[in-house]
Write an enzyme that holds these catalytic residues in place. Structure first.
Site, PDB file in Angstrom:
ATOM      1  N   CYS A  52      49.409  38.274  20.376  1.00  0.00           N
ATOM      2  CA  CYS A  52      49.157  37.265  21.442  1.00  0.00           C
ATOM      3  C   CYS A  52      47.876  36.394  20.709  1.00  0.00           C
ATOM      4  O   CYS A  52      47.828  35.320  20.964  1.00  0.00           O
ATOM      5  CB  CYS A  52      48.968  37.726  22.723  1.00  0.00           C
ATOM      6  SG  CYS A  52      47.509  38.524  23.244  1.00  0.00           S
ATOM      7  N   ASP A  53      46.807  37.185  20.459  1.00  0.00           N
ATOM      8  CA  ASP A  53      45.538  36.376  20.007  1.00  0.00           C
ATOM      9  C   ASP A  53      45.829  35.427  18.979  1.00  0.00           C
ATOM     10  O   ASP A  53      45.119  34.357  18.806  1.00  0.00           O
ATOM     11  CB  ASP A  53      44.559  37.342  19.583  1.00  0.00           C
ATOM     12  CG  ASP A  53      44.482  38.522  19.291  1.00  0.00           C
ATOM     13  OD1 ASP A  53      45.631  39.225  19.734  1.00  0.00           O
ATOM     14  OD2 ASP A  53      44.219  38.996  18.353  1.00  0.00           O
ATOM     15  N   ALA A  54      46.871  35.730  18.211  1.00  0.00           N
ATOM     16  CA  ALA A  54      47.237  34.800  16.971  1.00  0.00           C
ATOM     17  C   ALA A  54      47.580  33.304  17.577  1.00  0.00           C
ATOM     18  O   ALA A  54      47.587  32.398  16.783  1.00  0.00           O
ATOM     19  CB  ALA A  54      48.725  35.132  16.390  1.00  0.00           C
TER      20      ALA A  54
ATOM     21  N   TRP B 284      42.388  34.620  25.063  1.00  0.00           N
ATOM     22  CA  TRP B 284      42.580  33.784  23.819  1.00  0.00           C
ATOM     23  C   TRP B 284      43.954  32.766  24.116  1.00  0.00           C
ATOM     24  O   TRP B 284      43.812  31.863  23.782  1.00  0.00           O
ATOM     25  CB  TRP B 284      43.009  34.779  22.805  1.00  0.00           C
ATOM     26  CG  TRP B 284      41.559  35.144  21.758  1.00  0.00           C
ATOM     27  CD1 TRP B 284      40.888  33.822  21.290  1.00  0.00           C
ATOM     28  CD2 TRP B 284      41.210  36.229  21.137  1.00  0.00           C
ATOM     29  NE1 TRP B 284      40.077  34.485  20.386  1.00  0.00           N
ATOM     30  CE2 TRP B 284      40.336  35.802  20.334  1.00  0.00           C
ATOM     31  CE3 TRP B 284      41.668  37.490  21.228  1.00  0.00           C
ATOM     32  CZ2 TRP B 284      39.540  36.655  19.776  1.00  0.00           C
ATOM     33  CZ3 TRP B 284      41.194  38.455  20.471  1.00  0.00           C
ATOM     34  CH2 TRP B 284      39.834  38.107  19.578  1.00  0.00           C
TER      35      TRP B 284
END
Length: 207
Positions: free
Chosen positions: A59-61, A129
């Site tokens: 998910c932080d991508a 994020w």
């Protein structure tokens, strides 16, 4: 890898920056057009990052890469970068977003995990994020873009969930649904939530 693309957000915001290397790197990704599964795979000797990370399978991508891709369209005028960002962002949403709880799993390894309190595990910083990425994407999306409503809906859904699970200290827990059982503050994730909340501006139609 999304972490390597995040710095492009800075380059693309500078006047007279040489964006040639960024554009060439992104064009290489488009040429490869990775279509691998988003199921998280562990590293191997041949692929130290794990195969799924050729796409945005964690998910932080979504904070690291898509805003840079969208910005490259606005700098060059070529829609292919924004098209890719929107397509891949929404693919990750469809895979990692919990439609009931309006939060993102960190990656597919967490689908069945539960905390020691029996709650689903939604990483505080990772969701921070994602939330922080949404105003960055909305700033880049044209007002009449067909996917704009998807991003507005995500923003509003996550904002409402964050409001419900804020700890008494005013921050958010490392495992978001453990906020009333283990409310130890996670300051980096909380900072991202506050950053995202700053998007409630008339210019983004989110006031």
């Amino acid at each position: 890898h999304a972490d390597d693309q995040a710095i492009a957000q800075v380059y693309l915001g500078l006047e007279d920056a040489d964006i040639g290397p960024t554009q060439r790197a992104f064009d290489e990704v488009l040429a490869l057009n990775p279509r691998n599964s988003l199921e998280f795979t562990p590293p191997t000797e041949q692929d130290v990052e794990g195969g799924c990370q050729k796409r945005w399978c964690w998910c932080d991508a979504l904070f690291m890469a898509p805003p840079a891709w969208a910005a490259l369209t606005n700098v060059t005028g070529d829609p292919k970068y924004l098209d890719y960002a929107v397509r891949e962002y929404l693919a990750t949403r469809d895979y990692l977003f919990d439609d009931e709880l309006k939060l993102f799993y960190r990656d597919s390894r967490f689908f069945e995990r539960r905390s020691e309190y029996g709650n689903k595990v939604f990483w505080g910083r990772g969701n921070g994020w994602v939330f922080a990425s949404l105003p960055l994407m909305l700033e880049q999306l044209p007002a009449d873009h067909s996917a704009r409503g998807d991003f507005v809906d995500m923003f509003e859904d996550m904002a409402d969930r964050f409001r419900q699970i804020q700890t008494e200290a005013g921050l958010w827990a490392p495992s978001l649904l453990d906020y009333d059982q283990d409310p130890a503050p996670e300051t980096s994730g909380s900072a991202f939530v506050v950053f995202g909340q700053g998007a409630r501006l008339p210019s983004l139609d989110l006031a």
